[in-house]
Design a protein around this motif. Structure first.
Motif, mmCIF file in Angstrom:
data_model
loop_
_atom_site.group_PDB
_atom_site.id
_atom_site.type_symbol
_atom_site.label_atom_id
_atom_site.label_comp_id
_atom_site.label_asym_id
_atom_site.label_seq_id
_atom_site.Cartn_x
_atom_site.Cartn_y
_atom_site.Cartn_z
ATOM 1 N N ASP A 101 0.834 -1.200 0.000
ATOM 2 C CA ASP A 101 0.000 0.000 0.000
ATOM 3 C C ASP A 101 0.870 1.253 0.000
ATOM 4 O OD1 ASP A 101 -2.241 -1.563 0.084
ATOM 5 O OD2 ASP A 101 -2.577 -1.333 2.243
ATOM 6 N N GLY A 102 0.500 2.189 -0.843
ATOM 7 C CA GLY A 102 1.159 3.493 -0.862
ATOM 8 C C GLY A 102 2.455 3.571 -1.633
ATOM 9 N N VAL A 103 2.908 2.457 -2.235
ATOM 10 C CA VAL A 103 4.210 2.473 -2.909
ATOM 11 C C VAL A 103 4.208 3.405 -4.119
ATOM 12 C CG1 VAL A 103 5.770 1.089 -4.343
ATOM 13 C CG2 VAL A 103 5.092 0.264 -2.087
ATOM 14 N N ALA A 104 3.251 3.248 -5.021
ATOM 15 C CA ALA A 104 3.242 4.068 -6.239
ATOM 16 C C ALA A 104 3.134 5.557 -5.893
ATOM 17 C CB ALA A 104 2.103 3.639 -7.156
ATOM 18 N N HIS A 105 2.219 5.887 -5.000
ATOM 19 C CA HIS A 105 2.020 7.291 -4.613
ATOM 20 C C HIS A 105 3.281 7.866 -3.961
ATOM 21 C CE1 HIS A 105 0.166 10.863 -2.851
ATOM 22 N NE2 HIS A 105 0.684 10.497 -1.689
ATOM 23 N N THR A 106 3.904 7.082 -3.100
ATOM 24 C CA THR A 106 5.104 7.562 -2.396
ATOM 25 C C THR A 106 6.264 7.749 -3.354
ATOM 26 O OG1 THR A 106 4.380 6.481 -0.358
ATOM 27 C CG2 THR A 106 6.721 7.041 -0.535
ATOM 28 N N LEU A 107 6.468 6.795 -4.273
ATOM 29 C CA LEU A 107 7.541 6.947 -5.258
ATOM 30 C C LEU A 107 7.314 8.192 -6.119
ATOM 31 C CD1 LEU A 107 8.048 3.245 -6.446
ATOM 32 C CD2 LEU A 107 9.503 4.555 -4.887
ATOM 33 N N GLN A 108 6.075 8.435 -6.510
ATOM 34 C CA GLN A 108 5.769 9.644 -7.280
ATOM 35 C C GLN A 108 6.083 10.895 -6.478
ATOM 36 O OE1 GLN A 108 1.654 8.840 -8.087
ATOM 37 N NE2 GLN A 108 2.100 7.437 -9.776
ATOM 38 N N GLY A 109 5.755 10.862 -5.181
ATOM 39 C CA GLY A 109 6.036 12.004 -4.318
ATOM 40 C C GLY A 109 7.525 12.253 -4.159
ATOM 41 N N LEU A 110 8.296 11.190 -4.019
ATOM 42 C CA LEU A 110 9.749 11.334 -3.904
ATOM 43 C C LEU A 110 10.333 11.895 -5.190
ATOM 44 C CD1 LEU A 110 10.518 7.940 -2.123
ATOM 45 C CD2 LEU A 110 10.650 10.213 -1.084
ATOM 46 N N ARG A 111 9.862 11.374 -6.304
ATOM 47 C CA ARG A 111 10.356 11.846 -7.604
ATOM 48 C C ARG A 111 10.020 13.326 -7.801
ATOM 49 N NH1 ARG A 111 12.249 9.293 -12.418
ATOM 50 N NH2 ARG A 111 13.113 11.060 -13.552
ATOM 51 N N SER A 112 8.818 13.728 -7.377
ATOM 52 C CA SER A 112 8.418 15.132 -7.527
ATOM 53 C C SER A 112 9.247 16.060 -6.649
ATOM 54 C CB SER A 112 6.934 15.300 -7.191
ATOM 55 O OG SER A 112 6.703 15.171 -5.801
ATOM 56 N N ARG A 113 9.874 15.503 -5.617
ATOM 57 C CA ARG A 113 10.757 16.280 -4.759
ATOM 58 C C ARG A 113 12.191 16.291 -5.291
ATOM 59 N NH1 ARG A 113 6.493 14.621 -2.004
ATOM 60 N NH2 ARG A 113 5.879 15.526 -0.006
ATOM 61 N N GLY A 114 12.400 15.733 -6.458
ATOM 62 C CA GLY A 114 13.707 15.764 -7.104
ATOM 63 C C GLY A 114 14.652 14.666 -6.685
ATOM 64 N N ILE A 115 14.148 13.646 -6.000
ATOM 65 C CA ILE A 115 15.002 12.549 -5.546
ATOM 66 C C ILE A 115 15.119 11.499 -6.649
ATOM 67 C CG2 ILE A 115 15.215 10.678 -3.859
ATOM 68 C CD1 ILE A 115 13.788 12.542 -1.857
ATOM 69 N N ARG A 116 16.338 11.092 -6.932
ATOM 70 C CA ARG A 116 16.594 10.057 -7.950
ATOM 71 C C ARG A 116 16.318 8.682 -7.339
ATOM 72 N NH1 ARG A 116 22.646 11.033 -9.601
ATOM 73 N NH2 ARG A 116 22.108 9.726 -11.408
ATOM 74 N N LEU A 117 15.630 7.835 -8.090
ATOM 75 C CA LEU A 117 15.195 6.544 -7.560
ATOM 76 C C LEU A 117 15.874 5.391 -8.287
ATOM 77 C CD1 LEU A 117 11.343 7.237 -7.276
ATOM 78 C CD2 LEU A 117 13.155 7.797 -5.635
ATOM 79 N N PHE A 118 16.325 4.393 -7.495
ATOM 80 C CA PHE A 118 17.033 3.227 -8.026
ATOM 81 C C PHE A 118 16.535 1.959 -7.336
ATOM 82 C CE2 PHE A 118 19.912 6.827 -8.397
ATOM 83 C CZ PHE A 118 20.475 6.674 -9.669
ATOM 84 N N ILE A 119 16.815 0.827 -7.970
ATOM 85 C CA ILE A 119 16.579 -0.490 -7.379
ATOM 86 C C ILE A 119 17.924 -1.203 -7.242
ATOM 87 C CG2 ILE A 119 15.610 -2.800 -7.759
ATOM 88 C CD1 ILE A 119 13.410 -0.941 -7.125
ATOM 89 N N ALA A 120 18.119 -1.897 -6.118
ATOM 90 C CA ALA A 120 19.245 -2.824 -5.960
ATOM 91 C C ALA A 120 18.676 -4.095 -5.343
ATOM 92 C CB ALA A 120 20.337 -2.237 -5.077
ATOM 93 N N SER A 121 18.610 -5.149 -6.146
ATOM 94 C CA SER A 121 17.968 -6.390 -5.722
ATOM 95 C C SER A 121 18.884 -7.585 -5.957
ATOM 96 C CB SER A 121 16.665 -6.589 -6.511
ATOM 97 O OG SER A 121 16.158 -7.894 -6.357
ATOM 98 N N ASN A 122 18.765 -8.585 -5.106
ATOM 99 C CA ASN A 122 19.495 -9.829 -5.311
ATOM 100 C C ASN A 122 18.788 -10.774 -6.282
ATOM 101 O OD1 ASN A 122 21.871 -9.510 -3.852
ATOM 102 N ND2 ASN A 122 20.941 -10.145 -1.919
ATOM 103 N N GLY A 123 17.709 -10.326 -6.897
ATOM 104 C CA GLY A 123 16.943 -11.163 -7.808
ATOM 105 C C GLY A 123 17.550 -11.269 -9.195
#
Length: 227
Positions: A101-123
């Motif tokens: 819950d809230g992942v898509a909305h929160t990621l959009q909010g972080l991006r709108s604040r100018g924060i660069r987003l990345f994934i680091a997964s062991n998958g």
């Protein structure tokens, strides 16, 4: 020693148990994988309890299979890799799998604040990129910013995160994840670590060394805004 909180240039997220409710996609594919292994004559007996694969989330797949079926040959583990990935991709295409819950909305909010987003997964590469694509999140992450141990053949998440930071010129970031490997990867690279305390797959104490813990993904926005 805890790392002081400062407003980040970037955030690096684990995937399973952090953004994605892995069990909603994994468990049907896990059961079907063992059906196929039995059909192919590669495995005998009952499907190992699901608790083993769930407790291994966040680990490298080769280590997960060593826990799930330690008695079989590594060739069977590699075939299980292939089958599990194929069945999970098919599940994604059908619309299986859910974000927290809230992942898509929160990621959009972080991006709108100018924060660069990345994934680091062991998958595996196709799994990690598939989840982000089928969940409609691709445009929120930096181009080329989905890092997986499967693609880069790293032996630890700390190495994967170091590679990401170097390649993208990131000087300050938060590491966000739910397992001890995320805490270790963040601190090994001098990052502030946010422990996600809602998935329930980890062992007791895994997040004790995180710099802060959150019970809901959307708390990230408040943390950023208060920094």
């Amino acid at each position: 020693m805890a790392i002081a909180i400062t407003k980040p240039e970037a955030m690096i997220f684990d995937l399973d148990g952090t953004l994605f409710q892995t069990e909603t996609l994994l468990l049907p594919a896990y059961r079907a994988t063992f059906d196929r292994l039995r059909e192919e004559g590669l495995y005998e007996g009952e499907t190992p309890p699901e608790k083993y694969v769930l407790s291994g989330l966040g680990m490298l797949l080769e280590h997960i299979w060593q826990m799930v079926m330690p008695e079989v040959d590594q060739a069977v583990h590699r075939r299980a890799d292939e089958l599990l990935l194929k069945l999970q991709i098919e599940g994604m295409e059908r619309g299986d799998g859910k974000l927290y819950d809230g992942v898509a909305h929160t990621l959009q909010g972080l991006r709108s604040r100018g924060i660069r987003l990345f994934i680091a997964s062991n998958g595996l590469e196709d799994y990690v990129k598939g989840v982000i694509r089928y969940q409609g999140l691709e445009t929120l992450f930096e181009p080329g910013g989905l890092y997986s141990a499967g693609e880069y053949r790293t032996r630890s998440k700390a190495d994967l995160v170091r590679m990401l930071l170097d390649r993208h010129g990131v000087s300050s970031a938060w590491m966000v994840g739910d397992r001890s490997s995320d805490v270790e990867a963040g601190h090994a690279n001098g990052l502030f670590v946010v422990g996600c305390d809602y998935a329930g797959f980890r062992k007791e104490g895994e997040l004790d060394q995180a710099d802060v813990r959150i019970a809901d993904f959307s708390e990230l926005l408040k943390l950023v805004d208060e920094t």
